[in-house]
Write a protein that holds these residues in place. Sequence first.
Motif, mmCIF file in Angstrom:
data_model
loop_
_atom_site.group_PDB
_atom_site.id
_atom_site.type_symbol
_atom_site.label_atom_id
_atom_site.label_comp_id
_atom_site.label_asym_id
_atom_site.label_seq_id
_atom_site.Cartn_x
_atom_site.Cartn_y
_atom_site.Cartn_z
ATOM 1 N N GLU A 42 15.098 7.212 15.841
ATOM 2 C CA GLU A 42 13.781 7.796 16.068
ATOM 3 C C GLU A 42 12.724 6.908 15.407
ATOM 4 O OE1 GLU A 42 14.710 12.565 16.092
ATOM 5 O OE2 GLU A 42 14.641 11.515 14.163
ATOM 6 N N LEU A 43 11.631 6.687 16.105
ATOM 7 C CA LEU A 43 10.537 5.889 15.570
ATOM 8 C C LEU A 43 9.575 6.813 14.834
ATOM 9 C CD1 LEU A 43 9.493 2.892 15.705
ATOM 10 C CD2 LEU A 43 7.930 3.713 17.495
ATOM 11 N N VAL A 44 9.375 6.574 13.523
ATOM 12 C CA VAL A 44 8.514 7.452 12.729
ATOM 13 C C VAL A 44 7.505 6.616 11.944
ATOM 14 C CG1 VAL A 44 10.178 9.334 12.511
ATOM 15 C CG2 VAL A 44 10.218 7.459 10.854
ATOM 16 N N PRO A 45 6.285 7.139 11.758
ATOM 17 C CA PRO A 45 5.290 6.433 10.944
ATOM 18 C C PRO A 45 5.629 6.583 9.467
ATOM 19 C CG PRO A 45 4.414 8.549 11.634
ATOM 20 C CD PRO A 45 5.763 8.415 12.300
ATOM 21 N N ILE A 46 5.509 5.501 8.707
ATOM 22 C CA ILE A 46 5.806 5.593 7.270
ATOM 23 C C ILE A 46 4.667 5.069 6.395
ATOM 24 C CG2 ILE A 46 8.308 5.525 7.588
ATOM 25 C CD1 ILE A 46 8.214 2.590 6.652
ATOM 26 N N ALA A 47 3.650 4.460 6.973
ATOM 27 C CA ALA A 47 2.503 3.998 6.187
ATOM 28 C C ALA A 47 1.316 3.776 7.110
ATOM 29 C CB ALA A 47 2.829 2.706 5.440
ATOM 30 N N ALA A 67 -8.366 0.878 7.406
ATOM 31 C CA ALA A 67 -9.274 -0.257 7.580
ATOM 32 C C ALA A 67 -8.522 -1.546 7.289
ATOM 33 C CB ALA A 67 -10.494 -0.115 6.677
ATOM 34 N N GLN A 68 -9.075 -2.660 7.713
ATOM 35 C CA GLN A 68 -8.377 -3.938 7.584
ATOM 36 C C GLN A 68 -8.337 -4.457 6.141
ATOM 37 O OE1 GLN A 68 -6.943 -6.347 9.943
ATOM 38 N NE2 GLN A 68 -6.713 -4.484 11.181
ATOM 39 N N THR A 69 -9.382 -4.192 5.374
ATOM 40 C CA THR A 69 -9.475 -4.757 4.032
ATOM 41 C C THR A 69 -8.975 -3.770 2.987
ATOM 42 O OG1 THR A 69 -11.409 -6.049 4.710
ATOM 43 C CG2 THR A 69 -11.006 -5.824 2.339
ATOM 44 N N PRO A 70 -7.935 -4.118 2.223
ATOM 45 C CA PRO A 70 -7.436 -3.208 1.187
ATOM 46 C C PRO A 70 -8.484 -2.998 0.095
ATOM 47 C CG PRO A 70 -5.908 -5.020 1.608
ATOM 48 C CD PRO A 70 -7.175 -5.367 2.288
ATOM 49 N N SER A 71 -8.606 -1.776 -0.384
ATOM 50 C CA SER A 71 -9.514 -1.461 -1.485
ATOM 51 C C SER A 71 -9.165 -0.090 -2.027
ATOM 52 C CB SER A 71 -10.974 -1.493 -1.024
ATOM 53 O OG SER A 71 -11.276 -0.367 -0.221
ATOM 54 N N LYS A 72 -9.793 0.279 -3.138
ATOM 55 C CA LYS A 72 -9.524 1.603 -3.717
ATOM 56 C C LYS A 72 -10.045 2.712 -2.811
ATOM 57 C CE LYS A 72 -13.703 1.627 -6.611
ATOM 58 N NZ LYS A 72 -14.362 2.724 -5.872
ATOM 59 N N ASP A 73 -11.016 2.391 -1.954
ATOM 60 C CA ASP A 73 -11.536 3.379 -0.998
ATOM 61 C C ASP A 73 -10.794 3.352 0.331
ATOM 62 O OD1 ASP A 73 -13.448 4.188 -2.834
ATOM 63 O OD2 ASP A 73 -14.970 2.796 -2.075
ATOM 64 N N ASN A 74 -9.747 2.565 0.399
ATOM 65 C CA ASN A 74 -8.967 2.429 1.626
ATOM 66 C C ASN A 74 -7.486 2.540 1.271
ATOM 67 O OD1 ASN A 74 -8.214 1.834 4.297
ATOM 68 N ND2 ASN A 74 -8.234 -0.376 3.909
ATOM 69 N N PRO A 75 -7.051 3.734 0.866
ATOM 70 C CA PRO A 75 -5.665 3.887 0.405
ATOM 71 C C PRO A 75 -4.665 3.760 1.544
ATOM 72 C CG PRO A 75 -6.723 6.028 0.574
ATOM 73 C CD PRO A 75 -7.792 5.007 0.835
ATOM 74 N N ILE A 76 -3.440 3.477 1.182
ATOM 75 C CA ILE A 76 -2.338 3.502 2.141
ATOM 76 C C ILE A 76 -1.741 4.901 2.118
ATOM 77 C CG2 ILE A 76 -0.054 2.607 2.711
ATOM 78 C CD1 ILE A 76 -0.939 -0.078 1.580
ATOM 79 N N PHE A 77 -1.841 5.603 3.235
ATOM 80 C CA PHE A 77 -1.338 6.970 3.328
ATOM 81 C C PHE A 77 0.150 6.953 3.667
ATOM 82 C CE2 PHE A 77 -5.877 7.408 4.162
ATOM 83 C CZ PHE A 77 -6.212 8.481 3.337
ATOM 84 N N LEU A 78 0.875 7.926 3.095
ATOM 85 C CA LEU A 78 2.327 7.997 3.236
ATOM 86 C C LEU A 78 2.747 9.412 3.621
ATOM 87 C CD1 LEU A 78 3.093 6.165 -0.118
ATOM 88 C CD2 LEU A 78 3.113 5.117 2.167
ATOM 89 N N PRO A 79 3.913 9.579 4.230
ATOM 90 C CA PRO A 79 4.388 10.930 4.583
ATOM 91 C C PRO A 79 4.566 11.847 3.368
ATOM 92 C CG PRO A 79 5.627 9.266 5.784
ATOM 93 C CD PRO A 79 4.801 8.529 4.773
ATOM 94 N N THR A 80 4.689 11.265 2.178
ATOM 95 C CA THR A 80 4.850 12.078 0.965
ATOM 96 C C THR A 80 3.519 12.559 0.404
ATOM 97 O OG1 THR A 80 5.003 9.956 -0.201
ATOM 98 C CG2 THR A 80 7.057 11.145 0.212
#
Length: 474
Positions: free
Chosen positions: A125-130, A134-147
């Motif tokens: 099964e194909l599942v999203p994990i991250a 936005a393209q530029t990493p920053s503290k205002d652009n977090p990486i969201f996770l299933p947890t």
Amino acid sequence: MFKSKEKWKSVDSMKRMFGVKKSAMLDYVLENWTEDTFFGYQFLNGVNPNVIKRCSKLPSNFPVTNWMVKSFLARGSFLQREIEMGNMFISDYKIMEGIATRDVNGQAVYVASGFCLFYLNSDKELVPIAIQLAQTPSKDNPIFLPTDSDSDWLLAKMFIKNTDYLLHQGVEHILKTHMLGEVFAMATYRNLPSAHPVYKMLITHFQSTIHINNIVQDYLFGPAGPLTMSSLGAEGAKELMKRGFSELKYSALCLPENITARGLDTIPNFYYRDDGLKLWAVLNNFVKGMVRHHYLSDGDVAKDPELQEWIKDIFMHGVIGNSFSGFPETLETTDELIKFVTMIIFTVSAQHAAVNNGQFDYYPWILNGSPLLIQPPPIIKDTSSMESVIETLPAVGNTALFTHAAWMSFKSNNMVPLGSNPDEYFDEAAPRQMLKDLQNDLLFLSEAINERNSKLQVPYNYLNPTYVENSITI
């Protein structure tokens, strides 16, 4: 409901819109839209199977770490190993970066331009994990996770689906099928006489295309049109289409090359690929027979002045003489002609069906892919709630507009299915037999797809020849 400015109060209140126009698939969407497995499924077999690709290396501006995703991977495995095994896939929305968005209540709305990382798990099964929005990493652009909290993760997926909707509608649907179909039609009308064999092969595939394109343009980009009222607005949507046009490649319109280039040859349960490649092969076989019947050598192709004017017209007026596109400016061999004509027929019939027909199933439920989100995504985790999800949705009137637009994609009872070429265009016995063979091959493929679908919880019918229209009429 179109005039209502009210905000939605709950998810249950939204379901009351679906008392009349429903399908079994829409019922499934209503029940499963929050599930990660269904989210991943749609990137392969939904209305936009054209963006996802195998991830052979994480982009440097998408700093997902093993620590972030380890709990979602097979026991004892790690991120780099899964990448090397070919189990990681990605959708990249850089094309959206910097496009001005529409103002709602005096503020510009947010459109994601980042990434979604998918994992092919042990259950295939194909599942999203991250997700990074936005393209530029920053503290205002977090990486969201299933947890993350349910609402944070749900909002991240909704913003990805909002972007995917806009890219699908503007580029994969309108630009790459409707507008290209008009390019091919106009070049054919202008350069090929009705007795020309390529004219005879193609003419039924342009039925109503220019007419529907005029209607589509007025409707989508009108004062209250779906794209005008979307997050991008009319001008943003046009800018997106310009960018999509500048990146247009001939190879991407040829399904076998497209699938290989994206590294999707072996991913399981990819029915768009499976049915599409079979349909491409059937059409290619038909076109091959027709071309080689009328052109006995490569020299016959190269020396056909009408054919050369036709392909030049497409190159100069269709892709504006852009050699980067890979579109041919001349046709020198029968193989080149066979491939090009196959691409045209596939684009205006099968590919259009793949990116159009599922709108009735997937898009009426606004939570599964809204053209407009009116609140920005969270920039700090654990600050959202389910109330935040509802507040992010468009008002009742806009929801009704977008739902109506999805309903309009439904096929009428008088559709002309693929392969229904009137045989009066062909006088000789051999071409008439080739047409009958095409119709038989399409029938056998349809029966095989029906048999496969009978064993699936979610059938895939968008490339079933029975439901593929011969031309773009809606």
